[in-house]
Design a protein around this motif. Structure first.
Motif, PDB file in Angstrom:
ATOM      1  N   GLU A  92       0.827  -1.208   0.000  1.00  0.00           N
ATOM      2  CA  GLU A  92       0.000   0.000   0.000  1.00  0.00           C
ATOM      3  C   GLU A  92       0.864   1.263   0.000  1.00  0.00           C
ATOM      4  O   GLU A  92       0.576   2.233  -0.706  1.00  0.00           O
ATOM      5  CB  GLU A  92      -0.935  -0.006   1.216  1.00  0.00           C
ATOM      6  CG  GLU A  92      -1.893   1.168   1.199  1.00  0.00           C
ATOM      7  CD  GLU A  92      -2.945   1.115   2.304  1.00  0.00           C
ATOM      8  OE1 GLU A  92      -3.050   0.069   2.982  1.00  0.00           O
ATOM      9  OE2 GLU A  92      -3.642   2.124   2.483  1.00  0.00           O
ATOM     10  N   ARG A  93       1.947   1.217   0.778  1.00  0.00           N
ATOM     11  CA  ARG A  93       2.865   2.362   0.863  1.00  0.00           C
ATOM     12  C   ARG A  93       3.527   2.608  -0.499  1.00  0.00           C
ATOM     13  O   ARG A  93       3.591   3.734  -0.975  1.00  0.00           O
ATOM     14  CB  ARG A  93       3.925   2.064   1.932  1.00  0.00           C
ATOM     15  CG  ARG A  93       4.434   3.270   2.651  1.00  0.00           C
ATOM     16  CD  ARG A  93       5.196   2.934   3.936  1.00  0.00           C
ATOM     17  NE  ARG A  93       5.939   1.693   3.897  1.00  0.00           N
ATOM     18  CZ  ARG A  93       5.728   0.663   4.723  1.00  0.00           C
ATOM     19  NH1 ARG A  93       4.774   0.714   5.621  1.00  0.00           N
ATOM     20  NH2 ARG A  93       6.461  -0.425   4.633  1.00  0.00           N
ATOM     21  N   VAL A  94       3.995   1.556  -1.119  1.00  0.00           N
ATOM     22  CA  VAL A  94       4.746   1.702  -2.374  1.00  0.00           C
ATOM     23  C   VAL A  94       3.820   2.123  -3.522  1.00  0.00           C
ATOM     24  O   VAL A  94       4.143   3.023  -4.299  1.00  0.00           O
ATOM     25  CB  VAL A  94       5.473   0.389  -2.726  1.00  0.00           C
ATOM     26  CG1 VAL A  94       6.094   0.468  -4.119  1.00  0.00           C
ATOM     27  CG2 VAL A  94       6.549   0.086  -1.686  1.00  0.00           C
ATOM     28  N   LEU A  95       2.673   1.467  -3.640  1.00  0.00           N
ATOM     29  CA  LEU A  95       1.784   1.742  -4.780  1.00  0.00           C
ATOM     30  C   LEU A  95       0.819   2.896  -4.518  1.00  0.00           C
ATOM     31  O   LEU A  95       0.111   3.326  -5.423  1.00  0.00           O
ATOM     32  CB  LEU A  95       0.982   0.488  -5.146  1.00  0.00           C
ATOM     33  CG  LEU A  95       1.765  -0.769  -5.531  1.00  0.00           C
ATOM     34  CD1 LEU A  95       0.824  -1.833  -6.070  1.00  0.00           C
ATOM     35  CD2 LEU A  95       2.855  -0.474  -6.552  1.00  0.00           C
ATOM     36  N   GLN A  96       0.787   3.375  -3.261  1.00  0.00           N
ATOM     37  CA  GLN A  96      -0.142   4.453  -2.905  1.00  0.00           C
ATOM     38  C   GLN A  96      -1.590   4.069  -3.215  1.00  0.00           C
ATOM     39  O   GLN A  96      -2.372   4.875  -3.724  1.00  0.00           O
ATOM     40  CB  GLN A  96       0.222   5.748  -3.656  1.00  0.00           C
ATOM     41  CG  GLN A  96       1.547   6.353  -3.203  1.00  0.00           C
ATOM     42  CD  GLN A  96       1.458   6.908  -1.795  1.00  0.00           C
ATOM     43  OE1 GLN A  96       0.690   7.826  -1.533  1.00  0.00           O
ATOM     44  NE2 GLN A  96       2.212   6.334  -0.849  1.00  0.00           N
ATOM     45  N   ARG A  97      -1.896   2.811  -2.918  1.00  0.00           N
ATOM     46  CA  ARG A  97      -3.233   2.304  -3.222  1.00  0.00           C
ATOM     47  C   ARG A  97      -3.410   1.042  -2.400  1.00  0.00           C
ATOM     48  O   ARG A  97      -2.512   0.203  -2.359  1.00  0.00           O
ATOM     49  CB  ARG A  97      -3.305   1.974  -4.714  1.00  0.00           C
ATOM     50  CG  ARG A  97      -4.649   1.496  -5.185  1.00  0.00           C
ATOM     51  CD  ARG A  97      -4.521   1.110  -6.657  1.00  0.00           C
ATOM     52  NE  ARG A  97      -5.790   0.942  -7.316  1.00  0.00           N
ATOM     53  CZ  ARG A  97      -6.566  -0.123  -7.200  1.00  0.00           C
ATOM     54  NH1 ARG A  97      -6.219  -1.133  -6.412  1.00  0.00           N
ATOM     55  NH2 ARG A  97      -7.705  -0.204  -7.874  1.00  0.00           N
ATOM     56  N   LYS A  98      -4.601   0.883  -1.763  1.00  0.00           N
ATOM     57  CA  LYS A  98      -4.836  -0.278  -0.918  1.00  0.00           C
ATOM     58  C   LYS A  98      -5.098  -1.500  -1.785  1.00  0.00           C
ATOM     59  O   LYS A  98      -6.051  -1.515  -2.562  1.00  0.00           O
ATOM     60  CB  LYS A  98      -6.044  -0.003  -0.016  1.00  0.00           C
ATOM     61  CG  LYS A  98      -6.144  -0.940   1.161  1.00  0.00           C
ATOM     62  CD  LYS A  98      -7.283  -0.525   2.079  1.00  0.00           C
ATOM     63  CE  LYS A  98      -7.381  -1.451   3.286  1.00  0.00           C
ATOM     64  NZ  LYS A  98      -6.159  -1.520   4.078  1.00  0.00           N
ATOM     65  N   PRO A  99      -4.271  -2.541  -1.678  1.00  0.00           N
ATOM     66  CA  PRO A  99      -4.518  -3.741  -2.490  1.00  0.00           C
ATOM     67  C   PRO A  99      -5.624  -4.587  -1.859  1.00  0.00           C
ATOM     68  O   PRO A  99      -5.919  -4.464  -0.672  1.00  0.00           O
ATOM     69  CB  PRO A  99      -3.179  -4.482  -2.424  1.00  0.00           C
ATOM     70  CG  PRO A  99      -2.607  -4.109  -1.105  1.00  0.00           C
ATOM     71  CD  PRO A  99      -3.082  -2.704  -0.805  1.00  0.00           C
ATOM     72  N   LEU A 100      -6.237  -5.438  -2.655  1.00  0.00           N
ATOM     73  CA  LEU A 100      -7.224  -6.395  -2.144  1.00  0.00           C
ATOM     74  C   LEU A 100      -6.481  -7.682  -1.805  1.00  0.00           C
ATOM     75  O   LEU A 100      -5.816  -8.263  -2.660  1.00  0.00           O
ATOM     76  CB  LEU A 100      -8.284  -6.641  -3.217  1.00  0.00           C
ATOM     77  CG  LEU A 100      -9.399  -7.626  -2.863  1.00  0.00           C
ATOM     78  CD1 LEU A 100     -10.140  -7.200  -1.604  1.00  0.00           C
ATOM     79  CD2 LEU A 100     -10.385  -7.721  -4.019  1.00  0.00           C
ATOM     80  N   HIS A 101      -6.591  -8.108  -0.542  1.00  0.00           N
ATOM     81  CA  HIS A 101      -5.827  -9.253  -0.063  1.00  0.00           C
ATOM     82  C   HIS A 101      -6.740 -10.422   0.287  1.00  0.00           C
ATOM     83  O   HIS A 101      -7.691 -10.254   1.043  1.00  0.00           O
ATOM     84  CB  HIS A 101      -5.021  -8.824   1.185  1.00  0.00           C
ATOM     85  CG  HIS A 101      -4.290  -9.956   1.843  1.00  0.00           C
ATOM     86  ND1 HIS A 101      -4.188 -10.065   3.217  1.00  0.00           N
ATOM     87  CD2 HIS A 101      -3.629 -11.024   1.318  1.00  0.00           C
ATOM     88  CE1 HIS A 101      -3.488 -11.162   3.506  1.00  0.00           C
ATOM     89  NE2 HIS A 101      -3.133 -11.747   2.372  1.00  0.00           N
ATOM     90  N   ILE A 102      -6.447 -11.585  -0.282  1.00  0.00           N
ATOM     91  CA  ILE A 102      -7.127 -12.820   0.114  1.00  0.00           C
ATOM     92  C   ILE A 102      -6.097 -13.625   0.898  1.00  0.00           C
ATOM     93  O   ILE A 102      -5.058 -14.017   0.360  1.00  0.00           O
ATOM     94  CB  ILE A 102      -7.600 -13.626  -1.121  1.00  0.00           C
ATOM     95  CG1 ILE A 102      -8.424 -12.729  -2.074  1.00  0.00           C
ATOM     96  CG2 ILE A 102      -8.404 -14.858  -0.685  1.00  0.00           C
ATOM     97  CD1 ILE A 102      -9.654 -12.093  -1.466  1.00  0.00           C
ATOM     98  N   ALA A 103      -6.404 -13.852   2.177  1.00  0.00           N
ATOM     99  CA  ALA A 103      -5.396 -14.423   3.079  1.00  0.00           C
ATOM    100  C   ALA A 103      -5.157 -15.901   2.826  1.00  0.00           C
ATOM    101  O   ALA A 103      -6.076 -16.655   2.523  1.00  0.00           O
ATOM    102  CB  ALA A 103      -5.825 -14.202   4.526  1.00  0.00           C
TER     103      ALA A 103
END
Ligand SMILES: [Zn+2]
Length: 251
Positions: free
Chosen positions: A152-163
């Motif tokens: 999120e920090r690097v891409l400046q965008r919250k990724p969608l995470h499937i655990a």
């Protein structure tokens, strides 16, 4: 420089002729003969064309161009408006799809890895030289929560995470864009996590039922970096004035 020399330099650098692709790679729309100022962007949308006109660009260089296989051939609506603006302003459009995903230094996968600190060990498909995607590892293992925050920090965008499983993440596979279907290959390789741009309904089940973590970074977000690196290469190696323009896209 001359447009044809510019196109040749890019075709050579990206080995464009070696790829069997879903669209023509290289010069898609011919503009003025002399190229000094270029704009790069992910997709040749009308907004990017407007920005290129404002920048006084001679050429636009993108990852997602036009004339995709299976697309309607009529020049109407959105396609007419885009082409009309390019032709009216004498601006060339160059597009590189798979060649830009695959380039070992300037490519989308290489540049994403560079930014996320993923160390490449080999290809996602070792038996298919024409396939794209990479396998590698994190410099030091991270928990899923920390890796998510890092992305999120690097891409400046919250990724969608499937655990996936609870153990720390070390081996990772990735392929930018709409490559969520390659999750099966990532599972077969036994990596801890797979990263791509998009997600489908079945991607969630594949991740959950295999214990592998999946991150959907956003198709656009995952493919912002290759064309930027290519534009910087044009500035450095060809002496052109380059501006990357990010037309934000939540998908
Ligand atoms: Zn793409």
């Amino acid at each position: 420089m001359q447009l044809n020399a510019f196109v040749r330099a890019l075709d050579d650098q990206l080995q464009a002729k070696k790829f069997h692709d879903y669209c023509p790679n290289g010069l898609q729309v011919e503009g003025r003969a002399e190229v000094n100022r270029i704009v790069t962007g992910v997709t040749a949308s009308e907004a990017l064309i407007d920005a290129a006109i404002a920048f006084n660009a001679d050429a636009i260089l993108v990852h997602h161009g036009y004339f995709w296989k299976g697309e309607r051939p009529e020049v109407t609506g959105m396609k007419r408006r885009r082409l009309a603006k390019l032709l009216a302003h004498d601006i060339s459009l160059l597009a590189y799809h798979l060649p830009l995903d695959a380039h070992p230094v300037l490519g989308n996968n290489a540049q994403l890895a560079l930014r996320l600190g993923l160390l490449r060990n080999g290809p996602l498909f070792p038996d298919d030289a024409r396939a794209v995607g990479d396998v590698g590892e994190l410099a030091s293992p991270l928990s899923a929560t920390d890796f998510s925050a890092h992305i999120e920090r690097v891409l400046q965008r919250k990724p969608l995470h499937i655990a996936g499983s609870d153990k720390p993440i070390s081996r990772v596979a990735w392929c930018t864009g709409g490559a969520q279907g390659f999750i099966d290959q990532a599972i077969a390789l036994g990596v801890d996590a797979y990263l791509s741009g998009e997600i489908s309904e079945q991607t969630v089940h594949a991740a959950r039922e295999s214990g592998l973590h999946y991150w959907a970074l956003g198709h656009h977000a995952s493919e912002r970096y290759g064309v930027q690196a290519l534009g910087d290469w044009c500035a450095k190696e060809l002496g052109l004035t380059h501006q990357f323009i990010d037309i934000d896209n939540p998908a």
